[in-house]
Write an enzyme that holds these catalytic residues in place. Structure first.
Site, short mmCIF file in Angstrom:
data_model
loop_
_atom_site.label_atom_id
_atom_site.label_comp_id
_atom_site.label_asym_id
_atom_site.label_seq_id
_atom_site.Cartn_x
_atom_site.Cartn_y
_atom_site.Cartn_z
N CYS A 244 -6.44 -4.17 -13.63
CA CYS A 244 -6.32 -3.08 -12.67
C CYS A 244 -5.26 -3.35 -11.62
O CYS A 244 -5.09 -2.57 -10.69
CB CYS A 244 -7.67 -2.82 -12.00
SG CYS A 244 -8.36 -4.27 -11.17
N ARG B 294 -15.43 -1.05 -7.82
CA ARG B 294 -15.36 -2.36 -7.16
C ARG B 294 -16.15 -2.30 -5.86
O ARG B 294 -15.95 -1.39 -5.05
CB ARG B 294 -13.90 -2.72 -6.87
CG ARG B 294 -13.73 -4.08 -6.19
CD ARG B 294 -12.27 -4.46 -6.04
NE ARG B 294 -11.58 -3.65 -5.05
CZ ARG B 294 -10.25 -3.69 -4.84
NH1 ARG B 294 -9.50 -4.49 -5.57
NH2 ARG B 294 -9.69 -2.95 -3.91
N ASN C 195 -2.15 -8.42 -8.54
CA ASN C 195 -1.51 -8.52 -7.22
C ASN C 195 -1.92 -9.80 -6.51
O ASN C 195 -1.08 -10.58 -6.04
CB ASN C 195 -1.86 -7.30 -6.36
CG ASN C 195 -1.44 -6.00 -7.00
OD1 ASN C 195 -0.68 -5.99 -7.97
ND2 ASN C 195 -1.92 -4.89 -6.48
N ARG D 167 -11.61 1.82 -5.65
CA ARG D 167 -11.55 0.96 -4.47
C ARG D 167 -12.50 1.52 -3.40
O ARG D 167 -12.08 2.32 -2.55
CB ARG D 167 -10.13 0.89 -3.93
CG ARG D 167 -9.08 0.35 -4.90
CD ARG D 167 -7.71 0.30 -4.21
NE ARG D 167 -6.66 -0.20 -5.07
CZ ARG D 167 -5.82 0.57 -5.76
NH1 ARG D 167 -5.93 1.90 -5.70
NH2 ARG D 167 -4.88 0.03 -6.50
N ARG E 91 2.28 -11.68 -0.62
CA ARG E 91 3.01 -10.57 -1.24
C ARG E 91 3.56 -9.58 -0.22
O ARG E 91 4.37 -8.73 -0.56
CB ARG E 91 2.11 -9.84 -2.25
CG ARG E 91 0.83 -9.23 -1.71
CD ARG E 91 -0.01 -8.74 -2.88
NE ARG E 91 -1.35 -8.34 -2.51
CZ ARG E 91 -1.79 -7.08 -2.50
NH1 ARG E 91 -0.97 -6.12 -2.82
NH2 ARG E 91 -3.03 -6.80 -2.18
N HIS F 235 0.83 -1.21 0.00
CA HIS F 235 0.00 0.00 0.00
C HIS F 235 0.86 1.26 0.00
O HIS F 235 0.54 2.25 -0.65
CB HIS F 235 -0.93 0.01 1.21
CG HIS F 235 -2.00 -1.03 1.15
ND1 HIS F 235 -2.94 -1.07 0.14
CD2 HIS F 235 -2.29 -2.09 1.95
CE1 HIS F 235 -3.76 -2.09 0.33
NE2 HIS F 235 -3.38 -2.73 1.42
N GLU G 46 -8.93 -12.60 -9.89
CA GLU G 46 -7.78 -12.60 -8.99
C GLU G 46 -7.60 -13.95 -8.29
O GLU G 46 -6.60 -14.17 -7.61
CB GLU G 46 -7.93 -11.49 -7.95
CG GLU G 46 -9.27 -11.49 -7.24
CD GLU G 46 -9.54 -10.19 -6.48
OE1 GLU G 46 -8.58 -9.53 -6.04
OE2 GLU G 46 -10.73 -9.84 -6.33
#
Length: 575
Positions: free
Chosen positions: A504, A334, A456, A298, A467, A191, A433
């Site tokens: 995205c 989203r 991601n 988001r 991650r 982030h 995802e």
């Protein structure tokens, strides 16, 4: 003699400035018997006064950068410092027990913290424990004459050096003074790295030893283009990097000329290049960089930035603002992606062994339909003001999508029956995802209106590697042929059913990944707003037909992430 370190280039740019160590200082002390309680009380009061003055500065800076709501926490901290019960008890302990201020402060604060933490039936009071803990740390630092680092107090040019940066830390960085930051841990998808790109602050993460190798005040060069860090550079090295910084600044000026141009390849194929956002405040950067869409809104930040569940009207206003700021351009919203590493203080989630694989995103929405229906109603009402696309996150099965779509249609009918204006052109899609959804993309494509690939999490779940874990960060491999095959299959499945596919995740703005995605026929590329012009410039140099051959070779002939990266660099002149 200069020392060189290597990290992960997380945000473009080059900076040369003194180091500012944003690390926790040693606040240990010995409990002592004292002979002059009045002097000790005076010492405590001096530390309280200094802490209050410091908090006023932090509060004012937080208002400027984060807004009045976020600054309220510092008001609460000042109230604690003025609380006669809390402060009076500390002063009484100094006098009654004849102990030093540090010992009295620590003992009383521990008592208050335990009391607040025990209030399990009152979440608000329970959270005051963290406020007392923060305030105690600040007062203790002044008693010990130790500097407590705070990014909001930086008032000169620096390179921030930290073990890691929380999103709240990154949000307080003033780009006027913070020229770059470097951290021991982290990756491009952290982030803090994503926020650095939004703020246009050069960043290098995952450099492993910066907090031990760099001393406060040492001159540091941070090259966010390559991941290189130079400590105590020579005059020649400083000159070399200043020249590189000037060259990059000139490049940005050239990119700026592309702001109002379409995203077109050398052989005339047009693609949509959009931006990822977290709040309506991000729209200034979106439009400043010539985005052709919002490819990911988001919405969880609406929930995370509130002390209570946001109302339907509050959500409606936020969605409406973004849609109006993008006239005749698509906005992909989203639905709430809470869970994993994103929590709400007012909505406790179950303790889980692995929250990233647990109760989150669409799984919460389908379970807590009161929350989900409220968000969908707000979105449906806002749809009258623009080109709305609704995307459901973390969908693993067709049944999950069908349930979500059914709820969406039910709320749409209710609003229409009540006479509320709702767009008839709302697309519904899913985020790809989870590998299971990617593998079954050919079946999903028959029912969804679009896919947006979230690289991601797709990489994290495909490689079975967290991650955020530096020990397995080497497995964050966006160019691994296994990942590329999932991406290619998803795009082809969408096109076979006449649907569009976007991306995205962070890979959409990656200069190594973009050529491959062009070759696979990806329709929409959504990224940090500051990456848009760079990607648009890259596209103008590439031939779609040439990239098709490159992508086929990467998917069918290459065996590793590194092989693919080297091949793309060589073929596109990025060496």
């Amino acid at each position: 003699m200069s020392k060189h370190l290597k990290g992960i280039a997380a945000s473009d740019g080059i900076a040369v400035a003194p180091a500012y160590l944003l690390v926790e200082p040693d606040l240990s002390f010995d409990k002592k018997k004292i002979s002059d309680p009045d002097a000790e009380v005076s010492r405590l009061q001096d530390a309280l006064d200094k802490s209050t003055a410091e908090l006023k500065i932090i509060r004012d800076k937080a208002k400027e950068t984060l807004g009045a709501d976020e600054a309220q926490v510092f008001e609460a901290h000042m109230m604690i410092l003025a609380d006669p019960d809390f402060i009076g008890t500390i002063k009484s302990k100094i006098k009654d027990d004849q102990v030093n201020a540090e010992a009295a402060l620590s003992a009383v604060s521990d008592q208050f913290i335990k009391t607040f933490e025990a209030m399990t039936d009152n979440k608000y009071m329970q959270e005051r424990a963290a406020d007392v803990r923060d305030v105690t740390k600040r007062v203790l630092s002044h008693l010990l004459n130790v500097t407590l680092p705070n990014p909001a107090l930086i008032d000169h040019e620096v390179v921030v050096v930290a073990h890691d940066l929380a999103p709240s830390d990154t949000a307080q960085l003033n780009k006027k003074y913070v020229k770059a930051f470097v951290t021991d841990i982290g990756g491009r998808t952290a982030h803090s790295a994503i926020m650095a790109r939004s703020l246009e602050i050069p960043a290098i993460v995952g450099a492993e030893s910066v907090t031990t190798d760099i001393k406060d005040g040492q001159t540091v060069i941070a090259d966010g283009l390559t991941g290189d860090i130079v400590i105590d550079p020579s005059d020649d090295e400083v000159a070399k990097y200043h020249e590189a910084a000037d060259k990059f600044a000139a490049q940005k000026v050239e990119w700026e000329k592309l702001k109002s141009q379409p995203s077109v390849t050398a052989d005339g194929h047009h693609y949509t290049v959009g931006a990822n956002i977290g709040t309506p405040k991000d729209m200034a950067a979106v439009n400043a960089n010539g985005a052709e869409a919002v490819g990911l809104y988001r919405t969880e930040f609406l929930y995370m930035d509130s002390d209570e569940m946001p109302t339907e009207d509050a959500q409606f206003e936020a969605y409406k603002t973004v849609l109006q700021d993008m006239p005749n351009k698509p906005v992909v919203v989203r639905t709430m992606d809470i869970g994993g590493d994103k929590h709400l203080p007012y909505m406790p989630l179950p303790q889980e062994m692995n929250p990233f694989l647990g109760y989150r995103a669409i799984r919460i929405s389908l379970d807590r339909q009161d929350i989900f229906r409220t968000q969908l109603r707000a979105l449906l009402r806002a749809s009258a003001y623009g080109k709305l696309r609704i995307m459901f996150p973390m969908v693993a099965t067709l049944d999950e999508f069908r349930k979500a779509k059914k709820i969406f249609l039910e709320e749409k009918k209710k609003l229409e029956d009540a006479g509320t204006k709702v767009s008839e052109d709302i697309q519904t899609g899913i985020m790809i995802e989870i590998p299971a959804a990617a593998v079954l993309a050919d079946q999903f494509a028959k029912e969804v209106d679009f896919f947006s690939i979230g690289t991601n999490d797709l990489i994290q779940y495909s490689m079975a590697a967290d991650r955020g874990n530096e020990h397995v960060s080497y497995l964050y491999q966006p160019y691994n042929p296994s990942i590329l095959r999932l991406v290619k299959h998803t795009i082809e499945s969408a096109h076979k059913e006449g649907k569009w596919a976007g991306m995205c995740g962070e890979a959409a703005g990656d200069p190594i990944m973009v050529p491959l995605l062009l070759g696979m026929g990806l329709d929409e590329y959504s990224m940090s707003a500051t990456s848009i012009l760079k990607v648009r410039s890259l596209m103008k140099r590439l031939s779609t037909e040439d990239m098709k051959k490159l992508a086929d070779k990467a998917v069918n002939e290459m065996t590793s992430n590194e092989e693919v990266a080297e091949m793309v660099k060589k073929a596109t002149g990025q060496e």
